[in-house]
Enzyme design. Structure first.
Site, mmCIF file in Angstrom:
data_model
loop_
_atom_site.group_PDB
_atom_site.id
_atom_site.type_symbol
_atom_site.label_atom_id
_atom_site.label_comp_id
_atom_site.label_asym_id
_atom_site.label_seq_id
_atom_site.Cartn_x
_atom_site.Cartn_y
_atom_site.Cartn_z
ATOM 1 N N ASP A 96 -3.722 59.593 15.472
ATOM 2 C CA ASP A 96 -2.686 60.597 15.262
ATOM 3 C C ASP A 96 -2.593 60.845 13.760
ATOM 4 O OD1 ASP A 96 -2.189 60.216 17.952
ATOM 5 O OD2 ASP A 96 -0.044 59.810 17.721
ATOM 6 N N HIS A 152 -8.973 54.674 16.995
ATOM 7 C CA HIS A 152 -9.788 54.577 18.203
ATOM 8 C C HIS A 152 -11.167 55.192 17.991
ATOM 9 C CE1 HIS A 152 -6.384 53.424 20.991
ATOM 10 N NE2 HIS A 152 -5.742 53.771 19.888
ATOM 11 N N SER A 250 -3.758 54.048 6.140
ATOM 12 C CA SER A 250 -3.524 55.335 5.528
ATOM 13 C C SER A 250 -4.490 56.400 6.042
ATOM 14 C CB SER A 250 -3.599 55.218 4.012
ATOM 15 O OG SER A 250 -4.919 55.258 3.534
#
EC number: 4.1.1.65
Length: 283
Positions: A96, A152, A250
């Protein structure tokens, strides 16, 4: 840009070089790992309030149930909240976040921001391991504090090497991307290299100031050192499987060989993405 804004930017950049980056990150790391109930509850509450964290999508929706801030920050999501594109030709977002930059690697250089780039060789930390990605494709995804912080697999593959590359810990944001030369190739990072049906693939987890750590499924939590550390693996991971996680930040950078994939046209700098979303396809 006004004089005041320009001055603030210049002072911020100069401060990056004056702050004891690693010492500060270690202090923050100790606080983040603390299981003291009063301390961890206060830190979680402050963070949750400041960034508007939505725990309704988290596997554990009660902030008081997390054993530490790190546990809260790396929280798992409920099943079905993030769906991985199942088309066999798809390349999916590893996390995300927001796309910082995306495109082709030109003359061995990865575009960072206007007027800034860095070499893929310096990013990987090894000329031989970096060779397959010359003239290839890249995407840089920035994970903000409010995002889900697990990384992922963008495509199925076998993890063959991890390479810990020591470095600095500059903050990662638009200001530093535009003003710190070679930012992502200078910060501490963990390079994960894969064999796939498309050839070689890399996922690079880049640290930043006050990042309390990087963890991968193959190495566990990385212990910072002053030297490059190469490990060999033979670990098969499917598209969408968890590869690693950040403790406070980050950036994830994914690399593919030349003429193996194509990014979807709608993606550009600042496009918001979620883990599992189709970002590109195989050729």
């Amino acid at each position: 840009m006004s004089f005041t804004s320009r001055l603030k930017k210049e002072l911020f950049i100069k401060a990056q070089n004056l702050v004891p980056q690693h010492q500060l990150s270690r202090v923050v790391g100790k606080v983040a790992a603390s299981e003291n109930p009063i301390l961890k509850a206060a830190v979680i509450h402050a963070f949750k309030t400041k960034y508007g964290i939505d725990l309704s999508i988290a596997e554990q929706g009660n902030a008081l149930k997390y054993k530490s801030f790190n546990d809260f920050f790396t929280r798992a999501l409920k099943d079905g909240v993030r769906l991985v594109d199942e088309n066999p030709d798809s390349i999916v977002s590893p996390a995300d976040g927001a796309i910082s930059q995306i495109g082709k690697i030109t003359a061995g250089e990865v575009f960072q921001a206007k007027g800034q780039s860095f070499s893929v060789e310096k990013l990987i930390g090894d000329p031989q391991l970096a060779q397959p990605f010359q003239e290839g494709e890249f995407a840089t995804v920035y994970l903000s504090p409010r995002d889900y912080h697990r990384v992922h697999m963008p495509f199925s593959g076998t993890l063959t090497e991890t390479l810990y590359v020591p470095g600095e810990l500059f903050s990662v944001n638009q200001v530093t991307a535009e003003n710190v030369p070679g930012l992502f190739a200078r910060n501490e990072r963990m390079v994960c290299l894969f064999d796939t049906e498309l050839g070689r693939m890399a996922v690079v987890l880049v640290g930043a100031m006050i990042v309390a750590g990087i963890e991968t499924v193959a190495t566990g939590k990385v212990k910072p050192s002053g030297r490059i550390e190469l490990q060999h693996h033979e670990l098969k991971l499917e598209k969408g499987a968890e590869l690693g996680r950040f403790y406070l930040g980050s950036t994830a950078i994914i690399l593919f060989e030349k003429d193996k994939i194509e990014w979807e046209k709608r993606y550009k700098a600042e496009s918001v993405v979620v883990m599992g979303e189709r970002m590109g396809h195989t050729l």
